[in-house]
Design a protein around this motif. Structure first.
Motif, PDB file in Angstrom:
ATOM      1  N   SER A   1       9.013  33.225  62.180  1.00 54.31           N
ATOM      2  CA  SER A   1       9.155  34.398  63.047  1.00 54.31           C
ATOM      3  C   SER A   1      10.493  35.065  62.715  1.00 54.31           C
ATOM      4  CB  SER A   1       9.170  33.985  64.518  1.00 54.31           C
ATOM      5  OG  SER A   1      10.454  33.525  64.899  1.00 54.31           O
ATOM      6  N   GLN A   2      10.722  36.229  63.300  1.00 50.62           N
ATOM      7  CA  GLN A   2      12.039  36.849  63.179  1.00 50.62           C
ATOM      8  C   GLN A   2      12.997  36.177  64.157  1.00 50.62           C
ATOM      9  OE1 GLN A   2      11.570  41.046  63.881  1.00 50.62           O
ATOM     10  NE2 GLN A   2      10.704  41.408  61.862  1.00 50.62           N
ATOM     11  N   GLY A   3      14.284  36.396  63.927  1.00 48.98           N
ATOM     12  CA  GLY A   3      15.305  35.902  64.846  1.00 48.98           C
ATOM     13  C   GLY A   3      16.418  36.929  64.935  1.00 48.98           C
ATOM     14  N   LEU A   4      17.125  36.918  66.057  1.00 52.84           N
ATOM     15  CA  LEU A   4      18.270  37.822  66.211  1.00 52.84           C
ATOM     16  C   LEU A   4      19.413  37.043  66.829  1.00 52.84           C
ATOM     17  CD1 LEU A   4      19.366  40.743  66.045  1.00 52.84           C
ATOM     18  CD2 LEU A   4      18.557  41.058  68.399  1.00 52.84           C
TER      19      LEU A   4
ATOM     20  N   ILE B   1      29.474  41.450  51.712  1.00 56.67           N
ATOM     21  CA  ILE B   1      28.481  40.513  51.172  1.00 56.67           C
ATOM     22  C   ILE B   1      27.104  41.176  51.134  1.00 56.67           C
ATOM     23  CG2 ILE B   1      27.219  38.378  51.732  1.00 56.67           C
ATOM     24  CD1 ILE B   1      29.902  37.157  52.518  1.00 56.67           C
ATOM     25  N   SER B   2      26.427  41.089  49.991  1.00 54.48           N
ATOM     26  CA  SER B   2      25.113  41.718  49.839  1.00 54.48           C
ATOM     27  C   SER B   2      24.029  40.865  50.509  1.00 54.48           C
ATOM     28  CB  SER B   2      24.771  41.878  48.353  1.00 54.48           C
ATOM     29  OG  SER B   2      24.536  40.590  47.798  1.00 54.48           O
ATOM     30  N   LYS B   3      22.867  41.484  50.690  1.00 51.58           N
ATOM     31  CA  LYS B   3      21.738  40.782  51.302  1.00 51.58           C
ATOM     32  C   LYS B   3      21.340  39.573  50.447  1.00 51.58           C
ATOM     33  CE  LYS B   3      17.216  41.758  53.253  1.00 51.58           C
ATOM     34  NZ  LYS B   3      16.186  42.733  53.530  1.00 51.58           N
ATOM     35  N   GLU B   4      21.394  39.750  49.130  1.00 46.87           N
ATOM     36  CA  GLU B   4      21.034  38.660  48.204  1.00 46.87           C
ATOM     37  C   GLU B   4      22.007  37.491  48.340  1.00 46.87           C
ATOM     38  OE1 GLU B   4      18.772  36.563  45.996  1.00 46.87           O
ATOM     39  OE2 GLU B   4      18.141  38.549  46.672  1.00 46.87           O
ATOM     40  N   GLU B   5      23.298  37.825  48.474  1.00 46.17           N
ATOM     41  CA  GLU B   5      24.296  36.756  48.597  1.00 46.17           C
ATOM     42  C   GLU B   5      24.202  36.065  49.958  1.00 46.17           C
ATOM     43  OE1 GLU B   5      28.832  35.776  47.210  1.00 46.17           O
ATOM     44  OE2 GLU B   5      28.407  37.823  47.781  1.00 46.17           O
ATOM     45  N   LEU B   6      23.801  36.829  50.991  1.00 45.62           N
ATOM     46  CA  LEU B   6      23.582  36.232  52.315  1.00 45.62           C
ATOM     47  C   LEU B   6      22.558  35.109  52.218  1.00 45.62           C
ATOM     48  CD1 LEU B   6      23.268  39.084  54.991  1.00 45.62           C
ATOM     49  CD2 LEU B   6      24.998  37.309  54.871  1.00 45.62           C
ATOM     50  N   LYS B   7      21.505  35.372  51.453  1.00 46.72           N
ATOM     51  CA  LYS B   7      20.413  34.407  51.275  1.00 46.72           C
ATOM     52  C   LYS B   7      20.951  33.117  50.640  1.00 46.72           C
ATOM     53  CE  LYS B   7      15.947  34.406  48.952  1.00 46.72           C
ATOM     54  NZ  LYS B   7      14.988  35.241  48.227  1.00 46.72           N
ATOM     55  N   LYS B   8      21.777  33.296  49.592  1.00 47.47           N
ATOM     56  CA  LYS B   8      22.348  32.116  48.918  1.00 47.47           C
ATOM     57  C   LYS B   8      23.300  31.364  49.849  1.00 47.47           C
ATOM     58  CE  LYS B   8      22.237  34.120  44.252  1.00 47.47           C
ATOM     59  NZ  LYS B   8      23.101  34.823  43.275  1.00 47.47           N
ATOM     60  N   LEU B   9      24.134  32.137  50.565  1.00 44.98           N
ATOM     61  CA  LEU B   9      25.089  31.510  51.487  1.00 44.98           C
ATOM     62  C   LEU B   9      24.368  30.682  52.535  1.00 44.98           C
ATOM     63  CD1 LEU B   9      27.864  34.103  52.440  1.00 44.98           C
ATOM     64  CD2 LEU B   9      28.212  31.776  51.613  1.00 44.98           C
ATOM     65  N   ARG B  10      23.262  31.230  53.037  1.00 45.40           N
ATOM     66  CA  ARG B  10      22.506  30.523  54.063  1.00 45.40           C
ATOM     67  C   ARG B  10      22.036  29.158  53.536  1.00 45.40           C
ATOM     68  NH1 ARG B  10      16.847  32.597  56.843  1.00 45.40           N
ATOM     69  NH2 ARG B  10      16.348  30.623  57.805  1.00 45.40           N
ATOM     70  N   THR B  11      21.590  29.132  52.289  1.00 43.05           N
ATOM     71  CA  THR B  11      21.142  27.861  51.682  1.00 43.05           C
ATOM     72  C   THR B  11      22.297  26.869  51.578  1.00 43.05           C
ATOM     73  OG1 THR B  11      19.557  29.133  50.385  1.00 43.05           O
ATOM     74  CG2 THR B  11      19.960  26.885  49.669  1.00 43.05           C
TER      75      THR B  11
ATOM     76  N   PRO C   1      26.342  40.502  64.028  1.00 50.00           N
ATOM     77  CA  PRO C   1      24.946  40.240  64.405  1.00 50.00           C
ATOM     78  C   PRO C   1      24.080  40.115  63.144  1.00 50.00           C
ATOM     79  CG  PRO C   1      25.824  42.107  65.628  1.00 50.00           C
ATOM     80  CD  PRO C   1      26.814  41.789  64.558  1.00 50.00           C
ATOM     81  N   ILE C   2      23.175  39.144  63.159  1.00 48.70           N
ATOM     82  CA  ILE C   2      22.319  38.898  61.992  1.00 48.70           C
ATOM     83  C   ILE C   2      20.854  38.945  62.423  1.00 48.70           C
ATOM     84  CG2 ILE C   2      21.627  37.160  60.264  1.00 48.70           C
ATOM     85  CD1 ILE C   2      24.344  37.919  59.511  1.00 48.70           C
ATOM     86  N   LEU C   3      20.063  39.692  61.654  1.00 53.04           N
ATOM     87  CA  LEU C   3      18.615  39.717  61.864  1.00 53.04           C
ATOM     88  C   LEU C   3      17.984  38.760  60.859  1.00 53.04           C
ATOM     89  CD1 LEU C   3      15.966  40.954  63.037  1.00 53.04           C
ATOM     90  CD2 LEU C   3      16.107  42.655  61.216  1.00 53.04           C
ATOM     91  N   ILE C   4      17.272  37.764  61.380  1.00 54.88           N
ATOM     92  CA  ILE C   4      16.521  36.854  60.506  1.00 54.88           C
ATOM     93  C   ILE C   4      15.151  37.492  60.326  1.00 54.88           C
ATOM     94  CG2 ILE C   4      15.615  34.497  60.268  1.00 54.88           C
ATOM     95  CD1 ILE C   4      17.821  33.873  62.563  1.00 54.88           C
TER      96      ILE C   4
ATOM     97  N   GLU D   1      12.940  33.509  54.285  1.00 51.67           N
ATOM     98  CA  GLU D   1      13.665  33.793  53.046  1.00 51.67           C
ATOM     99  C   GLU D   1      14.804  34.793  53.229  1.00 51.67           C
ATOM    100  OE1 GLU D   1      13.127  32.276  50.070  1.00 51.67           O
ATOM    101  OE2 GLU D   1      11.836  31.023  51.288  1.00 51.67           O
ATOM    102  N   SER D   2      14.662  35.693  54.203  1.00 50.05           N
ATOM    103  CA  SER D   2      15.505  36.884  54.193  1.00 50.05           C
ATOM    104  C   SER D   2      16.271  37.089  55.497  1.00 50.05           C
ATOM    105  CB  SER D   2      14.594  38.087  53.913  1.00 50.05           C
ATOM    106  OG  SER D   2      15.342  39.245  53.827  1.00 50.05           O
ATOM    107  N   VAL D   3      17.577  37.366  55.371  1.00 48.40           N
ATOM    108  CA  VAL D   3      18.404  37.716  56.530  1.00 48.40           C
ATOM    109  C   VAL D   3      19.194  38.980  56.189  1.00 48.40           C
ATOM    110  CG1 VAL D   3      18.661  35.370  57.434  1.00 48.40           C
ATOM    111  CG2 VAL D   3      20.283  36.195  55.756  1.00 48.40           C
ATOM    112  N   ASP D   4      19.595  39.713  57.232  1.00 49.50           N
ATOM    113  CA  ASP D   4      20.365  40.930  56.981  1.00 49.50           C
ATOM    114  C   ASP D   4      21.321  41.180  58.145  1.00 49.50           C
ATOM    115  OD1 ASP D   4      21.190  43.060  55.520  1.00 49.50           O
ATOM    116  OD2 ASP D   4      19.323  44.204  55.644  1.00 49.50           O
ATOM    117  N   LYS D   5      22.392  41.925  57.856  1.00 48.56           N
ATOM    118  CA  LYS D   5      23.337  42.309  58.898  1.00 48.56           C
ATOM    119  C   LYS D   5      22.714  43.457  59.697  1.00 48.56           C
ATOM    120  CE  LYS D   5      26.329  42.733  55.396  1.00 48.56           C
ATOM    121  NZ  LYS D   5      27.514  42.952  54.572  1.00 48.56           N
ATOM    122  N   VAL D   6      22.914  43.471  61.027  1.00 52.04           N
ATOM    123  CA  VAL D   6      22.438  44.592  61.837  1.00 52.04           C
ATOM    124  C   VAL D   6      23.567  45.050  62.755  1.00 52.04           C
ATOM    125  CG1 VAL D   6      19.957  44.130  61.891  1.00 52.04           C
ATOM    126  CG2 VAL D   6      21.428  42.982  63.531  1.00 52.04           C
ATOM    127  N   SER D   7      23.408  46.271  63.254  1.00 50.44           N
ATOM    128  CA  SER D   7      24.421  46.789  64.164  1.00 50.44           C
ATOM    129  C   SER D   7      23.840  46.826  65.568  1.00 50.44           C
ATOM    130  CB  SER D   7      24.816  48.181  63.671  1.00 50.44           C
ATOM    131  OG  SER D   7      25.146  48.981  64.757  1.00 50.44           O
TER     132      SER D   7
END
Length: 308
Positions: free
Chosen positions: A22-25, A120-130, A156-159, A163-169
């Motif tokens: 599911s998504q997460g916030l 930090i880019s979206k791609e790097e966020l993914k790696k950092l999370r791992t 704030p982070i939107l899951i 696989e994918s997370v992103d920064k949100v405002s």
């Protein structure tokens, strides 16, 4: 700043659901924080923290991290022997990310490659999370890496999915009659046993079906409308989400909160949901009229985290 502060985190939406895509916030929560510091280790708290760091350093030494995420573990060990400890007021077992803040602080201080969370880019966020997942697994057996990621980014982070997370405002947050608040259940919860109950439930087809078709749908709809500041559909889906959890997450709801949860659903004055894995710690509350909800929940300790 020699000792950057790392804040606690709150998972507004996505508890258990993110295990099933599911998504997460999630939001940083500055009321609780921690920082790595040096001392003569005069208090029990400091000595215990230092001893825990010693064991954790041994774990990190054996972690096989990619080159760009490598840690200076020998430097970390040297600092531990010179009285390093984690000075934190983040309560453990409350679902607000005590181990996440520690992992983030260690990564920030000892990672060989320095980064700026803002860029930090979206791609790097993914790696950092791992990477953070590997680092935090020491504390929970298996970690998604989300808690340390939020504590590290302090945004704030939107899951979006597994696989994918992103920064949100998320703007605003200080004024308005409506509020998101925390209720202290008065007891600590342990993540491990609660997650175990969830996986037991997942073995039954009926539960898997309702989780995917109802819980995840309401959860994602809440996130979508909250980010759009569209409060009518937000509260409509929130009620369904709260009601679903009341029926299906019964073992995760602390007994002290049980009647208050039902009262919120019956009166529509506020709605409650789990904050993290449940079993104790904090419960999240949402209301359009905080003054009214506060009166109805006057026997509980509460903290407002966001106004609208």
């Amino acid at each position: 700043m020699t000792n950057p502060l790392f804040y606690a985190k709150i998972l507004l939406f996505g508890e258990y659901g993110i295990i099933e895509d599911s998504q997460g916030l999630t939001l940083p929560y500055s009321y609780y924080k921690g920082a790595l510091k040096f001392s003569n280790l005069d208090s029990d708290f400091e000595r215990n923290s230092n001893a825990h760091l010693t064991k954790y350093a041994d774990y990190l030494k054996d972690l096989d991290l990619p080159k760009e995420f490598e840690l200076h573990v020998s430097e970390f060990k040297k600092d531990i022997s010179n009285g390093l400890f984690f000075d934190s007021n983040i309560p453990q077992g409350y679902g607000v990310g005590s181990s996440g803040a520690l992992v983030a602080a260690i990564f920030e201080k000892y990672s060989l490659t320095k980064r700026n969370p803002e860029t930090i880019s979206k791609e790097e966020l993914k790696k950092l999370r791992t990477i953070f997942g590997q680092m935090e697994s020491y504390f929970h057996g298996k970690s998604s890496g989300i808690d340390p990621l939020i504590c590290y980014m302090n945004l704030p982070i939107l899951i979006e999915n597994k696989e994918s997370v992103d920064k949100v405002s998320i703007s605003g947050g200080l004024e308005g009659n409506g509020a998101i608040f925390l209720i202290d259940s008065g007891m600590t919860g342990e993540t491990g046993p609660m997650v175990q109950i969830f996986f037991e439930k997942m073995k039954t087809e009926g539960f898997r079906k309702t989780l995917k078709e109802e819980f995840i749908r309401y959860n994602n709809a809440c996130i979508d409308s909250f980010l759009k500041k569209d409060m009518n559909p937000f509260f409509r889906n929130l009620k369904k989400l709260s009601n679903w959890a009341f029926e299906h997450f019964r073992p995760m709801i602390p007994e002290s909160i049980y009647n208050a949860w039902k009262k919120g659903l019956d009166s529509n004055a506020y709605y409650l949901k789990l904050c993290g894995s449940g079993g104790g710690g904090y419960i999240l509350g949402f209301t359009k009229d905080y003054a009214k909800a506060e009166k109805m929940l006057d026997s509980f300790q509460k903290e407002v985290i966001y106004r609208f």
